[in-house]
Write an enzyme that holds these catalytic residues in place. Structure first.
Site, PDB file in Angstrom:
ATOM      1  N   HIS A 162       0.770  -1.345  -0.204  1.00 21.39           N
ATOM      2  CA  HIS A 162       0.338  -0.080   0.037  1.00 21.39           C
ATOM      3  C   HIS A 162       0.790   1.166  -0.075  1.00 21.39           C
ATOM      4  O   HIS A 162       0.411   2.487  -0.289  1.00 21.39           O
ATOM      5  CB  HIS A 162      -0.849   0.202   1.160  1.00 21.39           C
ATOM      6  CG  HIS A 162      -1.951  -1.006   1.036  1.00 21.39           C
ATOM      7  ND1 HIS A 162      -3.371  -0.439   0.874  1.00 21.39           N
ATOM      8  CD2 HIS A 162      -1.746  -2.178   1.537  1.00 21.39           C
ATOM      9  CE1 HIS A 162      -4.103  -2.015   1.101  1.00 21.39           C
ATOM     10  NE2 HIS A 162      -3.034  -2.766   1.170  1.00 21.39           N
ATOM     11  N   ASP A 375       3.802   9.084  -0.922  1.00 18.43           N
ATOM     12  CA  ASP A 375       2.644   8.395  -0.715  1.00 18.43           C
ATOM     13  C   ASP A 375       1.825   7.746  -1.750  1.00 18.43           C
ATOM     14  O   ASP A 375       1.819   7.788  -2.142  1.00 18.43           O
ATOM     15  CB  ASP A 375       1.402   9.454  -0.439  1.00 18.43           C
ATOM     16  CG  ASP A 375       0.422   9.279   0.244  1.00 18.43           C
ATOM     17  OD1 ASP A 375       0.381   8.228   1.382  1.00 18.43           O
ATOM     18  OD2 ASP A 375      -0.583   9.990   0.604  1.00 18.43           O
TER      19      ASP A 375
HETATM   20  C1  G6P Z   1      -1.414   3.276   6.373  1.00 18.72           C
HETATM   21  C2  G6P Z   1      -0.500   2.703   5.596  1.00 18.72           C
HETATM   22  C3  G6P Z   1      -1.743   1.067   6.700  1.00 18.72           C
HETATM   23  C4  G6P Z   1      -2.089   1.277   7.376  1.00 18.72           C
HETATM   24  C5  G6P Z   1      -2.284   2.974   8.257  1.00 18.72           C
HETATM   25  C6  G6P Z   1      -2.878   3.566   9.368  1.00 18.72           C
HETATM   26  O1  G6P Z   1      -2.217   3.635   5.087  1.00 18.72           O
HETATM   27  O2  G6P Z   1      -0.929   1.741   4.721  1.00 18.72           O
HETATM   28  O3  G6P Z   1      -1.111  -0.411   6.348  1.00 18.72           O
HETATM   29  O4  G6P Z   1      -2.406   0.903   8.873  1.00 18.72           O
HETATM   30  O5  G6P Z   1      -1.054   3.507   7.566  1.00 18.72           O
HETATM   31  O6  G6P Z   1      -1.887   3.324  10.622  1.00 18.72           O
HETATM   32  P1  G6P Z   1      -1.335   2.456  11.615  1.00 18.72           P
HETATM   33  O7  G6P Z   1      -0.309   1.920  12.060  1.00 18.72           O
HETATM   34  O8  G6P Z   1      -2.748   2.861  12.140  1.00 18.72           O
HETATM   35  O9  G6P Z   1      -2.088   0.972  11.217  1.00 18.72           O
END
Ligand code: G6P
Length: 472
Positions: A162, A375
């Site tokens: 992602h 991003d």
């Molecule tokens: C990004 C990453 C995700 C992640 C999200 C929130 O979008 O690609 O994998 O879940 O951030 O971050 P966190 O550390 O709270 O999961």
């Protein structure tokens, strides 16, 4: 629980745990788009989702929620510190986002990452049906494809990344660069957000592992004198547009948008930033440019307000603690220098909001500022576009986002160029309604036609083709 034909493996479960007043667990669907994207497919296919419930030391048995089997993976407090906050978010995250913050390399963090990836892989291998499909998500789990393949050679494996994949000169810093590539190459299909990410990955595979690469196809050694094919290419992710279209049409949401504008004194121009409070998002650059426009009198506080929603994120990682201090210092300074009793320069909100409130904010904003330094995609840009059913509003979009590959009619910016960013903000603020509508129509067409359904169908289609190829 019976074996599942499709198993999604992601760091987080698609639900949030709330402990009810009587001490029992309650679960609520978390707002992430991935859940919405995969829900129909998961139900139709008898799906299971392997993930961490988001808190340390909680042991929860597998359970079924809304027709999907959920398989919680438990992490100890040390593992949260070393695997999640450490290796995932203080090594890989900054390294893969072009070293905007310096990545920390610690051998103990790597050991925890290996151990936790193995736990996720074992959970997936134990629930997937014979000849089923395992779809692994994101940078926290890069070793899982290979580990699942070792445990369950019968299954078809997909991996979707992602976040960005970095250029080789940066990737090469990673002390475990070859292990990570081998981990990813356990998948049959490796998906990225942008063509550029796939190219960087293929370069790393060629240069580090010396595998043969032809177009998107990699010949991965699979036994003495044998190879199998892995495909690496771009599958740009999107959003489920329907709730945005539906909420944007509701009279009470439109009334809320008007109320937000009125509560700020009905300025002529409302600018909006919506981000996790993360150093990749370019929040400082945006605030600096806006502050200078006020200083120079190109914007007046009576006419303009910047709403900055910065939702709390990874609050125990040092780089995030420092970022918060820096941003709050500059917001305080700009407001102190410019505010009047009736008008504020920046309305800063260190909070997260439900989707309905976000839609009202998007409708209230004349200009949406997406100034990320790097991003993977940036789904906020797509949410703003989907919401603008009135074909009004201007999207200012950093060229360093995955979304910039698709959203060509945005006002494009290089956020490092503060003068250029200031000019782009002024161009957006002064854009005629006719030009806004022309651009917004084209942007909306793109987002609505390429929604998250289209994304998951095309990825799962590539996996189905890989499965057929194996049988042939
Ligand atoms: C990004 C990453 C995700 C992640 C999200 C929130 O979008 O690609 O994998 O879940 O951030 O971050 P966190 O550390 O709270 O999961």
């Amino acid at each position: 629980m019976t074996a599942a034909d499709l198993v999604v493996v992601a760091n987080r479960l698609p639900v949030d745990r709330i402990v009810g007043p009587d001490g029992t667990d309650e679960w609520r669907t978390s707002p992430g788009g991935l859940v919405a994207a995969l829900e129909p497919t998961m139900r139709a296919a008898h799906g299971a989702w392997v993930g961490w419930p988001g808190q340390a030391d909680v042991e929860i048995e597998p359970f079924t929620f809304d027709g999907i089997d959920l398989v919680p993976v438990s992490l100890s407090a040390d593992e949260v510190a070393e695997y999640y906050e450490g290796f995932s978010n203080d090594t890989i995250w900054p390294l893969y986002h072009d070293v905007i913050a310096p990545p920390q390399f610690h051998r103990e963090w790597w050991d925890a990452y290996v151990a936790v990836n193995r736990r996720f892989a074992e959970a997936a291998a134990s629930v997937v049906a014979e000849n089923g499909t395992v779809w692994v998500h994101d940078y926290q789990l890069q070793l899982v494809p290979q580990l699942v393949r070792e445990l369950r050679p019968d299954v078809t494996i997909g991996y979707f990344h992602h976040i960005p994949f970095p250029a080789h000169g940066l990737y090469a810093q990673l002390p475990w660069r070859d292990q990570v590539l081998r981990g990813l190459l356990g998948a049959d299909v490796i998906g990225f957000q942008r063509a550029q990410d796939a190219t960087y990955f293929l370069t790393a595979v060629r240069r580090r592992l010396r595998h043969d690469v032809k177009g998107a196809a990699i010949a991965v050694p699979s036994g003495p004198g044998e190879t199998r094919t892995a495909i690496a290419k771009a599958f740009p992710i999107s959003i489920d547009t329907s709730p945005y279209l539906e909420l944007a049409a509701r009279p009470e949401v439109r009334a809320r948008a008007a109320e937000i504008r009125a509560s700020l004194g009905n300025p002529a121009h409302i600018l909006l930033g919506v981000d996790r409070l993360d150093y990749t998002k370019g929040i400082r650059h945006r605030i600096k440019a806006y502050g200078e426009l006020l200083d120079e009198g190109r914007l007046r506080v009576e006419d303009a307000t910047l709403i900055q929603v910065a939702s709390p994120s990874r609050e125990r990682v040092d780089a995030y603690v420092h970022l918060r201090d820096e941003i709050e210092l500059s917001v305080g300074r700009i407001n102190g220098d410019n505010d009047t009793f009736g008008h504020t320069a920046i309305r800063y909100l260190h909070q997260g909001y439900p989707r309905e409130e976000m839609v009202a904010l998007y409708l209230a904003a004349d200009v949406m500022l997406v100034t990320a330094l790097r991003d993977g995609m940036n789904l906020v840009a797509k949410e703003y576009v989907a919401t603008r059913v009135d074909n009004r509003g201007v999207l200012v979009l950093s060229e360093f986002t995955g979304a910039a590959d698709e959203l060509r009619q945005a006002v494009r910016v290089n956020p490092h160029d503060i003068e250029g960013l200031k000019d782009a903000i002024m161009e957006a603020v002064q854009m005629t309604p006719r030009e806004q509508a022309r651009r917004m129509r084209a942007l909306r067409k793109r987002v609505i036609e390429n929604d998250v359904d289209a994304w998951s169908s095309s990825f799962l289609g590539a996996l189905a083709a890989a499965r057929e190829g194996k049988r042939a």
